[in-house]
Design an enzyme around this catalytic site. Structure first.
Site, PDB file in Angstrom:
ATOM      1  N   LYS A 182     -92.370  69.054 -53.545  1.00  0.00           N
ATOM      2  CA  LYS A 182     -92.100  70.682 -53.916  1.00  0.00           C
ATOM      3  C   LYS A 182     -92.440  70.134 -54.699  1.00  0.00           C
ATOM      4  O   LYS A 182     -93.463  69.984 -55.733  1.00  0.00           O
ATOM      5  CB  LYS A 182     -90.690  69.424 -54.633  1.00  0.00           C
ATOM      6  CG  LYS A 182     -89.497  69.963 -55.386  1.00  0.00           C
ATOM      7  CD  LYS A 182     -89.772  71.369 -56.254  1.00  0.00           C
ATOM      8  CE  LYS A 182     -90.366  71.860 -57.897  1.00  0.00           C
ATOM      9  NZ  LYS A 182     -91.048  72.333 -57.886  1.00  0.00           N
ATOM     10  N   GLY A 220     -87.064  69.691 -58.626  1.00  0.00           N
ATOM     11  CA  GLY A 220     -87.874  68.541 -58.955  1.00  0.00           C
ATOM     12  C   GLY A 220     -87.594  67.562 -59.571  1.00  0.00           C
ATOM     13  O   GLY A 220     -87.396  66.653 -59.586  1.00  0.00           O
ATOM     14  N   GLU A 258    -100.009  62.232 -62.973  1.00  0.00           N
ATOM     15  CA  GLU A 258    -101.350  62.750 -63.420  1.00  0.00           C
ATOM     16  C   GLU A 258    -101.011  63.681 -64.058  1.00  0.00           C
ATOM     17  O   GLU A 258    -100.042  64.964 -63.741  1.00  0.00           O
ATOM     18  CB  GLU A 258    -101.961  63.070 -61.925  1.00  0.00           C
ATOM     19  CG  GLU A 258    -102.361  61.698 -60.981  1.00  0.00           C
ATOM     20  CD  GLU A 258    -103.224  60.719 -61.314  1.00  0.00           C
ATOM     21  OE1 GLU A 258    -103.867  60.943 -62.243  1.00  0.00           O
ATOM     22  OE2 GLU A 258    -103.031  59.821 -61.108  1.00  0.00           O
ATOM     23  N   GLU A 391    -104.669  71.303 -74.220  1.00  0.00           N
ATOM     24  CA  GLU A 391    -104.730  71.279 -73.527  1.00  0.00           C
ATOM     25  C   GLU A 391    -104.341  73.334 -73.362  1.00  0.00           C
ATOM     26  O   GLU A 391    -103.380  73.740 -73.052  1.00  0.00           O
ATOM     27  CB  GLU A 391    -103.758  71.945 -72.476  1.00  0.00           C
ATOM     28  CG  GLU A 391    -104.528  71.221 -70.903  1.00  0.00           C
ATOM     29  CD  GLU A 391    -104.063  70.811 -69.225  1.00  0.00           C
ATOM     30  OE1 GLU A 391    -103.523  70.385 -69.864  1.00  0.00           O
ATOM     31  OE2 GLU A 391    -104.327  70.017 -68.875  1.00  0.00           O
TER      32      GLU A 391
HETATM   33  P1  NAD Z   1     -96.271  71.923 -64.826  1.00  0.00           P
HETATM   34  O1  NAD Z   1     -95.864  70.599 -65.302  1.00  0.00           O
HETATM   35  O2  NAD Z   1     -95.242  73.132 -65.531  1.00  0.00           O
HETATM   36  O3  NAD Z   1     -94.923  71.781 -63.259  1.00  0.00           O
HETATM   37  C1  NAD Z   1     -95.343  71.228 -62.353  1.00  0.00           C
HETATM   38  C2  NAD Z   1     -94.229  70.913 -61.073  1.00  0.00           C
HETATM   39  O4  NAD Z   1     -93.502  70.402 -61.764  1.00  0.00           O
HETATM   40  C3  NAD Z   1     -94.006  71.917 -60.727  1.00  0.00           C
HETATM   41  O5  NAD Z   1     -93.911  71.392 -59.432  1.00  0.00           O
HETATM   42  C4  NAD Z   1     -92.559  72.146 -61.478  1.00  0.00           C
HETATM   43  O6  NAD Z   1     -91.720  72.828 -60.530  1.00  0.00           O
HETATM   44  C5  NAD Z   1     -92.120  70.974 -61.441  1.00  0.00           C
HETATM   45  N1  NAD Z   1     -90.747  71.030 -62.877  1.00  0.00           N
HETATM   46  C6  NAD Z   1     -91.229  71.625 -63.483  1.00  0.00           C
HETATM   47  N2  NAD Z   1     -90.075  70.860 -64.410  1.00  0.00           N
HETATM   48  C7  NAD Z   1     -89.504  69.800 -64.006  1.00  0.00           C
HETATM   49  C8  NAD Z   1     -88.782  69.144 -64.274  1.00  0.00           C
HETATM   50  N3  NAD Z   1     -87.912  68.657 -65.800  1.00  0.00           N
HETATM   51  N4  NAD Z   1     -88.967  67.770 -63.391  1.00  0.00           N
HETATM   52  C9  NAD Z   1     -89.409  67.945 -62.645  1.00  0.00           C
HETATM   53  N5  NAD Z   1     -90.362  68.463 -62.149  1.00  0.00           N
HETATM   54  C10 NAD Z   1     -90.650  69.809 -62.796  1.00  0.00           C
HETATM   55  O7  NAD Z   1     -96.960  72.358 -64.855  1.00  0.00           O
HETATM   56  P2  NAD Z   1     -98.158  73.385 -64.046  1.00  0.00           P
HETATM   57  O8  NAD Z   1     -98.443  74.352 -64.935  1.00  0.00           O
HETATM   58  O9  NAD Z   1     -97.643  73.887 -62.926  1.00  0.00           O
HETATM   59  O10 NAD Z   1     -99.975  73.120 -63.611  1.00  0.00           O
HETATM   60  C11 NAD Z   1    -100.577  73.262 -64.339  1.00  0.00           C
HETATM   61  C12 NAD Z   1    -100.461  71.397 -65.911  1.00  0.00           C
HETATM   62  O11 NAD Z   1    -100.943  70.799 -64.368  1.00  0.00           O
HETATM   63  C13 NAD Z   1    -102.009  71.397 -66.425  1.00  0.00           C
HETATM   64  O12 NAD Z   1    -100.841  71.081 -67.498  1.00  0.00           O
HETATM   65  C14 NAD Z   1    -102.818  70.109 -66.028  1.00  0.00           C
HETATM   66  O13 NAD Z   1    -103.404  69.460 -67.055  1.00  0.00           O
HETATM   67  C15 NAD Z   1    -101.972  69.671 -65.081  1.00  0.00           C
HETATM   68  N6  NAD Z   1    -102.729  68.587 -63.737  1.00  0.00           N
HETATM   69  C16 NAD Z   1    -103.068  67.598 -63.917  1.00  0.00           C
HETATM   70  C17 NAD Z   1    -103.505  66.240 -62.915  1.00  0.00           C
HETATM   71  C18 NAD Z   1    -104.087  65.568 -62.876  1.00  0.00           C
HETATM   72  O14 NAD Z   1    -104.644  64.795 -61.803  1.00  0.00           O
HETATM   73  N7  NAD Z   1    -104.205  64.942 -63.919  1.00  0.00           N
HETATM   74  C19 NAD Z   1    -104.106  67.785 -62.088  1.00  0.00           C
HETATM   75  C20 NAD Z   1    -104.161  69.457 -61.461  1.00  0.00           C
HETATM   76  C21 NAD Z   1    -102.534  69.581 -62.676  1.00  0.00           C
END
Ligand code: NAD
Length: 487
Positions: A182, A220, A258, A391
């Site tokens: 997803k 998700g 992650e 962040e």
């Molecule tokens: P996000 O948490 O908003 O979304 C990530 C994913 O989760 C998306 O696919 C989203 O649709 C899904 N999602 C949202 N709500 C959900 C729920 N309740 N249950 C299950 N899935 C759900 O993050 P983002 O804005 O897409 O990405 C940025 C963030 O990702 C930053 O905080 C960044 O640090 C983190 N990030 C971490 C790593 C790592 O490897 N540690 C790598 C890249 C990005």
């Protein structure tokens, strides 16, 4: 209402617009131009995807036929390589990724890494003989088998879509799992093209990989809650990761997370200040700071603070923000208006907290379309300011003074996160500081930890588990002990 869709879901081996037939737009963040549409997956589509993955795991030889899986992974790598120029343009346009990064972590490197996981599966010790023993007087031969965990739910963000999609698919498939991916709503095409390639150019059987693009985050959550899913691998924000972990508890499935970061870049007093601060500027705003492991807190010796501010601000201003398709661009746009607004909220907060801008602090001039933030350096804050702790996920760095190595370590570790870090200084001292950082990766004097064989992940609220490397592969395995009576 039904619409035609440029890019489709991958469900049970078929490319399909999905049950609702809906579509949503994907946008170029540099220009706000609508690139086209992607299929808008529904809960019914997600249900089918999970059912297909379950069947493929339970009823086919996918999980036991390592040689076939290895061949499929190599096919996928070769097919992605053949289409790399198309993928590169999509990545630049949809993600706003600077072109130079697509030759590394944004595209070419993760595609190559698929080969590493294929080789690992080939050489892995799937079964180990512990030999004969007599526990409780019973002569027994013991063997330890490693087996696939089952159906994997993979949930990914938008910032490095190929890297993160493939860093989950590669090891999960190599280990014998089936997957429902997803991807993030902001970057559906990067995932949908992967679905096309899998369906059209590989022998990966129906149901082994299912890709459900959707504008709805709730899909998700559905994936996490479904009892047919054995393991969830999630990359995204710490806030969402917390929700994922809590809802996975209901079905006691394994989660591996992650999450976010606020990593420190430490300049020791015997470092080359100019070189270190210039590098901190470059690495801090690459891809507009939209990397979880980017070092966004720069810690410099107190007596050289003003000099360090000047060098860093000058470097940031020189780098500027530019068109991601230009191969000289380091900092492109941010992904969306929502993300730009969030970053601007932090810029206002920085001022309220007593900070000032040594450079940047707003939108670059002359860009009235697209989502842009100038490379920004914030001075005058201490590590307890929210701007220094939370962040921001934009091209915004905070520079703070330290009073020596111990103090630098204290400030670096004074964070809810523990993802990454960097240290610059004489080799022995820098190494000693690196050893004291509570983070999953550390770069010493510019060393690069990103590689297929290096585990990546976070301490503290930056995550649970490791991606990549043997450790990342083993996240997708179960352990079975078989004890056989013997003579
Ligand atoms: P996000 O948490 O908003 O979304 C990530 C994913 O989760 C998306 O696919 C989203 O649709 C899904 N999602 C949202 N709500 C959900 C729920 N309740 N249950 C299950 N899935 C759900 O993050 P983002 O804005 O897409 O990405 C940025 C963030 O990702 C930053 O905080 C960044 O640090 C983190 N990030 C971490 C790593 C790592 O490897 N540690 C790598 C890249 C990005």
């Amino acid at each position: 209402m039904s619409r035609t869709t440029d890019r489709l879901l991958l469900l049970d081996g078929r490319l399909t617009p999905g049950a609702g037939g809906g579509a949503f737009e994907t946008i170029d963040p540099a220009t706000e131009e609508v690139l086209g549409t992607a299929a808008d997956g529904t809960p019914e589509d997600m249900d089918r995807a999970i059912g297909a993955a379950r069947r493929a795991f339970d009823e086919t030889s996918w999980s036991s036929d390592t040689a076939f899986r290895v061949r499929c992974l190599r096919q996928l790598r070769e097919a992605m390589r053949r289409r790399s120029e198309e993928l590169r343009e999509i990545t630049i346009r949809e993600v706003g990724a600077p072109r130079f990064l697509t030759f590394g972590g944004q595209l070419d490197a993760p595609v190559d890494d698929l080969g590493w996981f294929a080789e690992l599966a080939e050489s892995y010790e799937w079964e180990r003989d512990l030999g004969r023993a007599e526990p409780m007087g019973m002569p027994t031969r013991r063997r330890i088998r490693r087996e696939a965990a089952g159906v994997v739910g993979a949930i990914t963000p938008w910032n490095f879509p190929h890297q993160i999609n493939l860093a989950k698919l590669g090891p999960a498939l190599a280990a014998g799992n089936t997957v429902v991916l997803k991807p993030a709503p902001d970057t559906p095409w990067c995932a949908a093209v992967l679905g096309e390639i899998i369906a059209e150019e590989t022998d990966i059987p129906p149901g082994v990989v299912n890709i459900v693009t959707s504008s709805d985050h709730a899909l998700g959550a559905q994936l996490v809650e479904d009892p047919r899913v054995d393991l969830v691998t999630f990359t995204g924000s710490t806030a969402t990761g917390r929700t994922v972990m809590a809802s996975a508890a209901a079905t006691l499935k394994r989660v591996f997370l992650e999450l976010g970061g606020k990593s420190a870049f430490i300049v020791l007093d015997d470092a080359d200040l100019k070189a270190a601060c210039s590098y901190a500027a470059f690495s801090g705003i690459a891809h507009a700071g939209q990397g979880c492991a980017i070092t966004t807190r720069i810690l410099v010796p107190r007596d050289r603070y003003d000099e360090a501010v000047e060098i860093t601000a000058r470097s940031l201003s020189r780098l500027g923000a530019g068109d991601p398709s230009d191969d000289r661009t380091i900092c492109g746009p941010v992904i969306s208006a929502r993300q730009r607004d969030r970053i601007e909220g932090y810029l206002r907060l920085a001022v309220e907290e007593g900070g000032s801008f040594a450079c940047g602090g707003g939108r670059p001039e002359g860009r009235d379309k697209g989502f842009w933030i100038e490379p920004t350096l914030i001075t005058g804050l201490t590590n307890d300011a929210r701007t220094a702790r939370e962040e921001i996920f934009g091209p915004v760095l905070v520079i703070m003074p330290h009073d020596g190595d111990d103090d630098a370590v204290r400030i670096a570790n004074d964070s809810p996160y523990g993802l990454s870090g960097a240290v610059h200084g004489s080799a022995d001292r820098a190494r000693a500081v690196a050893a004291r950082l509570r983070t999953g990766t550390v770069s010493v004097n510019g060393g690069v930890w990103y590689s297929a064989d290096v585990p990546f992940g976070g301490y503290k609220q930056s995550g649970i588990g490791r991606e990549m490397g043997v450790a990342g592969f083993e996240e997708y395995l179960e352990t079975k002990a078989i004890a056989e009576i013997t003579t």
